[in-house]
Design an enzyme around this catalytic site. Structure first.
Site, PDB file in Angstrom:
ATOM      1  N   HIS A 103       1.417  -1.421   0.079  1.00 36.10           N
ATOM      2  CA  HIS A 103       0.026   0.071  -0.200  1.00 36.10           C
ATOM      3  C   HIS A 103       1.019   0.553  -0.096  1.00 36.10           C
ATOM      4  O   HIS A 103       0.392   2.705  -0.628  1.00 36.10           O
ATOM      5  CB  HIS A 103      -0.915  -0.003   1.038  1.00 36.10           C
ATOM      6  CG  HIS A 103      -0.526   0.105   2.315  1.00 36.10           C
ATOM      7  ND1 HIS A 103      -0.017  -1.249   3.440  1.00 36.10           N
ATOM      8  CD2 HIS A 103      -0.437   1.209   3.180  1.00 36.10           C
ATOM      9  CE1 HIS A 103       0.695  -0.009   4.234  1.00 36.10           C
ATOM     10  NE2 HIS A 103       0.329   1.627   4.381  1.00 36.10           N
ATOM     11  N   ASP A 133      -0.007  -7.380   1.746  1.00 32.55           N
ATOM     12  CA  ASP A 133       0.858  -6.119   1.065  1.00 32.55           C
ATOM     13  C   ASP A 133       2.267  -6.307   1.773  1.00 32.55           C
ATOM     14  O   ASP A 133       2.044  -5.101   2.500  1.00 32.55           O
ATOM     15  CB  ASP A 133       0.095  -5.488   3.317  1.00 32.55           C
ATOM     16  CG  ASP A 133       0.235  -4.203   2.613  1.00 32.55           C
ATOM     17  OD1 ASP A 133       0.281  -3.897   1.381  1.00 32.55           O
ATOM     18  OD2 ASP A 133       0.155  -3.762   3.569  1.00 32.55           O
ATOM     19  N   ASN A 205       5.054   4.987   9.338  1.00 31.47           N
ATOM     20  CA  ASN A 205       5.824   4.000   9.509  1.00 31.47           C
ATOM     21  C   ASN A 205       5.344   2.673   8.793  1.00 31.47           C
ATOM     22  O   ASN A 205       6.117   2.338   8.510  1.00 31.47           O
ATOM     23  CB  ASN A 205       5.327   3.780  11.087  1.00 31.47           C
ATOM     24  CG  ASN A 205       6.474   4.407  12.054  1.00 31.47           C
ATOM     25  OD1 ASN A 205       5.354   4.968  12.605  1.00 31.47           O
ATOM     26  ND2 ASN A 205       7.366   3.877  12.225  1.00 31.47           N
ATOM     27  N   SER A 206       4.403   3.205   8.074  1.00 33.17           N
ATOM     28  CA  SER A 206       4.102   1.930   6.880  1.00 33.17           C
ATOM     29  C   SER A 206       4.984   0.946   6.052  1.00 33.17           C
ATOM     30  O   SER A 206       6.378   2.062   5.241  1.00 33.17           O
ATOM     31  CB  SER A 206       3.181   2.004   6.786  1.00 33.17           C
ATOM     32  OG  SER A 206       1.663   1.978   6.572  1.00 33.17           O
ATOM     33  N   LEU A 261      -4.560 -25.090   0.904  1.00 32.75           N
ATOM     34  CA  LEU A 261      -5.205 -26.289   1.481  1.00 32.75           C
ATOM     35  C   LEU A 261      -6.535 -26.989   0.824  1.00 32.75           C
ATOM     36  O   LEU A 261      -6.702 -27.575   0.766  1.00 32.75           O
ATOM     37  CB  LEU A 261      -5.734 -26.161   2.624  1.00 32.75           C
ATOM     38  CG  LEU A 261      -5.429 -27.452   3.602  1.00 32.75           C
ATOM     39  CD1 LEU A 261      -4.148 -28.780   3.480  1.00 32.75           C
ATOM     40  CD2 LEU A 261      -5.477 -26.702   5.120  1.00 32.75           C
ATOM     41  N   GLY A 262      -7.226 -25.694   0.760  1.00 34.67           N
ATOM     42  CA  GLY A 262      -8.932 -25.723   0.431  1.00 34.67           C
ATOM     43  C   GLY A 262      -9.562 -25.946   1.554  1.00 34.67           C
ATOM     44  O   GLY A 262     -10.703 -26.949   1.019  1.00 34.67           O
TER      45      GLY A 262
END
Length: 465
Positions: A103, A133, A205-206, A261-262
């Site tokens: 982002h 992200d 800070n991201s 995994l499903g």
């Protein structure tokens, strides 16, 4: 003045902490600061032609005699404003690879990286992964300071950590706190198992570093929990166990190889509480794990024989008490990898070997393909997206650089369904359409598709020599 030391002492990195003795954080700060960068994001103003659905009315032609419909779809030009933002990043290699949040850099037209010593570089996006992200960017530089990567699995609740970044454009800021929780899920991303900390994290800070007392990177700071939009108690970081695989896959394949995994389910304790609220009693004994609510047909879990009402308790010997922890462990696997799952069925412990699959429902490695003439990177649409949008096929745009797509207004995340009225399922089919159009009298690709929001769009992409 920013205090880097929780309490002054002479402890050295790697020394065992003695009960009652203060913890020195200056060594960790000195290691981290040179390797954490400031990232400036610029998205230029753009004029895009989009299709707008709904009623329309032309005063001079109310009945559409001259080709202007009174209902349906209209083409309109919209202009987006120029946007400038900032964030942080962490240098992980001497030759200029930097990890940050998706982002922070998504859809940027310009990225400028400023080092701790105030040197500036233009950066390019190597690859991004919206699901976790995370993003990998690159600057052309050598002999850069790096931050050694630690194992986030080794973190313990109550352990001291530093958050290093550029909050409010206050470059090279360090805050301290402890690990408040692990494997925390907030429902913000597709894959998340956050490290929760009370080290102050704010806007900017991201993408910065979460660092242990030995000066090792253990997480990428991603978000804060706040009712006001500023720090109010807790920040959340993506663990290096997830980061390592994302970075490796972006470098090697151009896109993340996500093993699925499903199953759908929840923490078994939450399931028990939910049943109690409804006045129903269930008895799993004393167990922590993941309650399996559904097994998808044709999935890895189905092939291995997992069933509804099973309770997964470990994966490859690692205890699984939370759904977020299962996501974290799965994020370290690729399609085709074999994993050992231990689970309970009717309170009886069972073990199965499961071969992981991708979102397309097979074990193939999915590579993103770069079409230079279009200035974009593509991959076949995932099974998850097919179900979400009720479509059978398509190509997802995973990256847009300079070129025909960018000029036409197509952005990352767009799913191509048809090109020049032909259904497109594979990159090879798209390449064929490009070749046919480029040698015709009308070198234009008329593209139909859909964005993740579900909105359908139509674009005319002019091919240039």
């Amino acid at each position: 003045m920013l205090a880097l030391v929780a309490t002054a002492c002479t402890a050295q990195p790697g020394d065992a902490q003695v009960k009652g003795q203060p913890v020195d954080l200056t060594y960790a700060a000195e290691k981290a600061l040179p390797a954490v960068v400031h990232i400036k994001f610029v998205q230029n103003s753009k004029v895009q032609t989009v299709d707008v659905e709904g009623d329309s009315f032309d005063f001079f032609d109310p009945f559409g005699f001259f080709g202007v419909p009174d209902r349906g779809t209209q083409k309109r030009k919209i202009q987006t404003p120029r946007r400038v933002a900032s964030g942080s990043g962490v240098i992980i290699s001497e030759d200029g690879y930097i990890v940050t949040n998706n982002h922070v850099v998504e859809d940027a037209d310009e990225l400028t990286v400023t080092l701790n010593d105030n040197r500036e570089y233009s950066a390019r996006i190597v690859g991004t992964d919206k699901t976790s992200d995370l993003a990998l960017i690159k600057i052309n530089a050598k002999d850069l300071p790096t931050l050694p990567i630690g194992d986030s699995n080794d973190l313990k609740v109550g352990e001291w950590v530093l958050a290093v970044g550029n909050p409010f454009n206050l470059n090279s800021t360090v805050t301290a706190g402890i690990v408040s929780a692990k494997a925390r899920s907030l429902g913000a991303n597709g894959v998340e198992s956050f490290i929760q900390t009370d080290a102050a994290i704010n806007s900017g800070n991201s993408g910065g570093a979460l660092v242990n007392v030995d000066g090792e990177l253990v997480g990428i700071n991603a978000m804060l929990y706040s009712n006001t939009g500023s720090y109010s108690g807790y920040g959340f970081a993506i663990p290096t166990t997830i980061m390592n695989r994302v970075v490796a896959d972006i470098k090697k394949y151009g896109t993340v190889q996500r093993a699925v995994l499903g199953i759908s389910g929840m923490d078994v304790n939450k399931y028990i509480d939910m049943k109690k609220e409804k006045g129903e009693e269930v008895d799993f004994g004393t167990v922590e794990g993941i309650y399996v609510a559904k097994v998808e047909e044709g999935s890895a879990a189905s092939a291995a024989g997992l069933k509804e009402n099973d309770v997964i308790i470990s994966l490859d010997g690692q205890k699984v008490a939370k759904m977020a922890r299962l996501y974290e462990l799965m994020s370290q696997k690729r399609p085709g990898d074999k994993v050992t799952i231990k689970f309970l069925r009717n309170k009886q412990e069972m073990t199965k070997t499961v071969t992981m699959m991708n979102r397309q429902g097979n074990t193939k490695i999915v590579e993103a393909v770069d079409l230079d003439v279009l200035g974009a990177v593509f991959r076949e649409v995932s099974q998850e997206s097919k179900q979400m949008h009720n479509i059978s096929s398509g190509l997802e745009v995973v990256k847009v650089g300079d070129g025909a797509f960018k000029d036409s207004g197509i952005t990352k995340g767009f799913i191509i369904q048809k090109v020049n009225d032909k259904a497109v399922k594979t990159v090879e089919e798209l390449q064929k359409c490009v070749k046919e159009a480029s040698t015709s009298k009308d070198p234009v690709l008329y593209i139909q598709g859909i964005y993740p929001t579900g909105k359908k769009y139509y674009f005319a992409v002019v091919l240039q020599d």
